[in-house]
Design an enzyme around this catalytic site. Structure first.
Site, PDB file in Angstrom:
ATOM      1  N   LYS A  59       0.841  -1.194   0.000  1.00  0.00           N
ATOM      2  CA  LYS A  59       0.000   0.000   0.000  1.00  0.00           C
ATOM      3  C   LYS A  59       0.878   1.247   0.000  1.00  0.00           C
ATOM      4  O   LYS A  59       2.081   1.181   0.238  1.00  0.00           O
ATOM      5  CB  LYS A  59      -0.926  -0.006   1.225  1.00  0.00           C
ATOM      6  N   ARG A  77     -10.621  -0.296  15.273  1.00  0.00           N
ATOM      7  CA  ARG A  77     -10.441   0.554  14.102  1.00  0.00           C
ATOM      8  C   ARG A  77     -11.383   0.085  12.997  1.00  0.00           C
ATOM      9  O   ARG A  77     -12.317   0.783  12.645  1.00  0.00           O
ATOM     10  CB  ARG A  77      -8.963   0.515  13.666  1.00  0.00           C
ATOM     11  N   MET A 101      12.657  24.305   3.749  1.00  0.00           N
ATOM     12  CA  MET A 101      11.926  23.630   2.681  1.00  0.00           C
ATOM     13  C   MET A 101      12.851  22.827   1.774  1.00  0.00           C
ATOM     14  O   MET A 101      12.537  21.691   1.390  1.00  0.00           O
ATOM     15  CB  MET A 101      11.138  24.646   1.839  1.00  0.00           C
ATOM     16  N   TYR A 137      16.320  29.331  10.149  1.00  0.00           N
ATOM     17  CA  TYR A 137      15.139  30.084  10.550  1.00  0.00           C
ATOM     18  C   TYR A 137      14.963  30.056  12.066  1.00  0.00           C
ATOM     19  O   TYR A 137      15.046  28.999  12.695  1.00  0.00           O
ATOM     20  CB  TYR A 137      13.889  29.514   9.889  1.00  0.00           C
TER      21      TYR A 137
END
Length: 352
Positions: A34, A129, A299, A251
């Protein structure tokens, strides 16, 4: 020139991991592919796993892709069908479906076709679930058995604690109490249960993360389990900066140099799939030597400590995870799991 970041996929390692799993069990192996085979690519991973007895995934169109690519093994839809109009496609492409809800049961009951549909009936033994409760089980099984479209039925459940100290005993006891008298195939074991609890192997095992060379356990490495990494995410140092005591990095300036340092900027960031929340100290390889990340991940870039690596510089190879740098270790440092890192590999990262 293109950015140096790339992911190298070693499909011989995928084959090796499948063999390692087979040595642990006599059960048939339903390889879980998957999420584009946990980020490794659906069809190319399936090609490397042709020796598997079956494949399990989520999306109907992905299952059709496998059939049209020539794969004849059983293919299982782990969340089953989502609408009644998907049932004819299951029959056409000979796909097996999990049935886990009353809605699916109602859609199946309205399906007029006769014969051939393979059903995996999911029991909720404590995961809470998906799956039918113990109180529902007897009636649901009888309803599925009576349906003229249903062929083979497999009974399944999923463990919530196979990878931790709680273990599987309570859920296994619940499952055995429900299905003890049934002469039907069974499937219980994910990677963790397969590797730790042989009593759960039954007729089908469903390995996922272990196939890709990562460990399902926090305290046991993939190497200790005899597994090899399939994906290596690598890049290069593209800039070198000399810092003095008090200089800050990235940052927010979250890292402050306490002494003179030499740092490198690497062409890899959260837009490539590297976790933004990875803190200072997350391990990384530069030129084959272990070091650490510094400051906040950007990023497209991140910073690494080159202070103890005098030979490292612009162009030095950086392994973010994979060969020589276990993805489990990186994930643990970043407060996540290897599954997330592998599945988050960005499309913009070239595959080699």
């Amino acid at each position: 020139m293109s950015r140096p970041i790339h992911a190298k996929l070693d499909f011989s390692a995928l084959e090796h991991n499948l063999r390692a799993i087979r040595r642990r069990t006599d059960a048939r192996v339903m390889a879980v592919i998957k999420a584009e085979a946990y980020g490794h690519g659906l069809v190319r991973a399936a090609e490397a796993l042709r020796a598997a007895d079956g494949f399990a995934l989520l999306d109907l169109q992905d299952a059709v892709r496998l059939r049209e690519a020539g794969f004849r093994q059983p293919i299982l839809l782990l969340e089953g069908f989502f609408a009644a109009d998907e049932l004819p496609l299951l029959a056409e492409y000979e796909l097996a479906s999990v049935i886990h809800s009353s809605q699916q049961l109602a859609q199946l009951s309205a399906y007029p076709r006769r014969g051939g549909l393979a059903v995996w009936l999911k029991l909720n033994t404590g995961m809470n679930r998906l799956g039918f409760t113990p109180a529902q089980f007897t009636q649901v099984l009888e309803t599925v058995r009576r349906h003229p479209a249903v062929g083979e039925i497999t009974l399944m459940t999923h463990f919530a604690h196979a990878d931790d100290a709680v273990g599987v005993e309570a859920q296994l006891a619940c499952f055995d109490a429900l299905v003890g008298g049934q002469r039907l195939p069974r499937s219980l074991a994910n990677s963790a249960a397969l590797l730790r609890y042989p009593q759960t192997h039954a007729d089908w095992v469903r390995p996922g993360i272990s196939l890709y060379g990562a460990s399902p356990f926090a305290e046991v490495s993939a190497e200790q389990l005899g597994l090899r990494p399939v994906m290596t995410l690598a890049s290069e140092v593209i800039s070198v900066t000399e810092l003095k005591a008090g200089d800050r990095v990235g940052y927010g300036g979250s890292f402050c140099a306490e002494r003179a340092m030499r740092i490198g900027t690497v062409a890899c960031g959260y837009a490539d799939g590297y976790p933004r929340h990875a803190p200072t100290g997350t391990p990384v390889l530069v030129g084959g030597q272990r070091t650490r990340t510094l400051g906040r991940v950007s990023m497209d870039m991140l910073s690494v400590d080159l202070s103890e690596l005098p030979e490292a510089g612009i162009g030095s190879r950086v392994v973010l995870w994979g060969e020589g740098m276990p993805v489990d270790e990186v994930a643990r440092a970043a407060g996540t799991i290897s599954y997330e890192l592998l599945c988050a590999l960005a499309r913009r990262v070239p595959i080699k």
